[in-house]
Enzyme design. Sequence first.
Site, PDB file in Angstrom:
ATOM      1  N   HIS A 135       1.526  38.299 -16.899  1.00 17.41           N
ATOM      2  CA  HIS A 135       0.336  38.470 -16.070  1.00 17.41           C
ATOM      3  C   HIS A 135       0.732  38.767 -14.640  1.00 17.41           C
ATOM      4  O   HIS A 135       1.851  38.514 -14.211  1.00 17.41           O
ATOM      5  CB  HIS A 135      -0.588  37.240 -16.151  1.00 17.41           C
ATOM      6  CG  HIS A 135      -0.190  36.113 -15.262  1.00 17.41           C
ATOM      7  ND1 HIS A 135      -1.085  35.447 -14.468  1.00 17.41           N
ATOM      8  CD2 HIS A 135       0.993  35.524 -15.036  1.00 17.41           C
ATOM      9  CE1 HIS A 135      -0.464  34.492 -13.792  1.00 17.41           C
ATOM     10  NE2 HIS A 135       0.803  34.518 -14.124  1.00 17.41           N
ATOM     11  N   GLN A 173      -5.926  28.032 -18.669  1.00 19.73           N
ATOM     12  CA  GLN A 173      -7.321  27.909 -18.267  1.00 19.73           C
ATOM     13  C   GLN A 173      -8.190  28.692 -19.259  1.00 19.73           C
ATOM     14  O   GLN A 173      -7.764  29.730 -19.774  1.00 19.73           O
ATOM     15  CB  GLN A 173      -7.512  28.429 -16.849  1.00 19.73           C
ATOM     16  CG  GLN A 173      -6.806  27.568 -15.820  1.00 19.73           C
ATOM     17  CD  GLN A 173      -6.970  28.115 -14.413  1.00 19.73           C
ATOM     18  OE1 GLN A 173      -7.994  28.655 -14.057  1.00 19.73           O
ATOM     19  NE2 GLN A 173      -5.928  27.963 -13.610  1.00 19.73           N
ATOM     20  N   SER A 224      -7.415  29.982 -10.692  1.00 13.98           N
ATOM     21  CA  SER A 224      -6.199  30.340  -9.953  1.00 13.98           C
ATOM     22  C   SER A 224      -6.356  31.620  -9.148  1.00 13.98           C
ATOM     23  O   SER A 224      -5.638  31.827  -8.176  1.00 13.98           O
ATOM     24  CB  SER A 224      -5.026  30.513 -10.918  1.00 13.98           C
ATOM     25  OG  SER A 224      -4.737  29.294 -11.550  1.00 13.98           O
ATOM     26  N   HIS A 235      -6.520  37.942 -12.483  1.00 13.21           N
ATOM     27  CA  HIS A 235      -5.340  38.307 -13.262  1.00 13.21           C
ATOM     28  C   HIS A 235      -5.559  39.624 -13.987  1.00 13.21           C
ATOM     29  O   HIS A 235      -6.681  39.946 -14.364  1.00 13.21           O
ATOM     30  CB  HIS A 235      -5.061  37.295 -14.390  1.00 13.21           C
ATOM     31  CG  HIS A 235      -5.110  35.865 -14.014  1.00 13.21           C
ATOM     32  ND1 HIS A 235      -3.973  35.101 -13.885  1.00 13.21           N
ATOM     33  CD2 HIS A 235      -6.149  35.028 -13.769  1.00 13.21           C
ATOM     34  CE1 HIS A 235      -4.324  33.847 -13.576  1.00 13.21           C
ATOM     35  NE2 HIS A 235      -5.632  33.793 -13.499  1.00 13.21           N
TER      36      HIS A 235
END
Length: 151
Positions: free
Chosen positions: A42, A119, A142, A145
């Site tokens: 990622h 997540q 976060s 992505h």
Amino acid sequence: RKKTSKSTGKTYYWHSESKTSQWERPTDAAKRAKPNGIRAMHLLIKHKQSRKPSSWKESNITRTKEEARSILQKHIDLLKATPSSALEEKFAELARIHSDCSSAKKGGDLGFFKKGQMQPSFEIASFALDVGQLSDIVDSDSGLHVIYRTE
């Protein structure tokens, strides 16, 4: 995964799930055996509303979510223009330079992971991808992505 020893320069093989290495090439049966999970790479772009708005690149990330989205979309456009035979290498190159995740050191490679380890939005997107497929933008606590499934 094939690697080169820094001390001897010899080739060795690393098994990311068992965290073991060996000098001998794995057998075909060992290569076919997959852990109960997937492997993905990622590229993360954080923004000021991210769970932890700092990274190895910036101690205080101040960009907006829309600025992060614009940055990530440019990377996705570049990746989509890359031939499939070179996509994993190009993804790793971009992740090393641009990702706000510590996995940037490994070209964004997260290794193998199972359901329940990431997540929820990231997990759903990752497991929905076919091997060799690139995600659209995935929003998590976060940051934003793009995910590339490798196994």
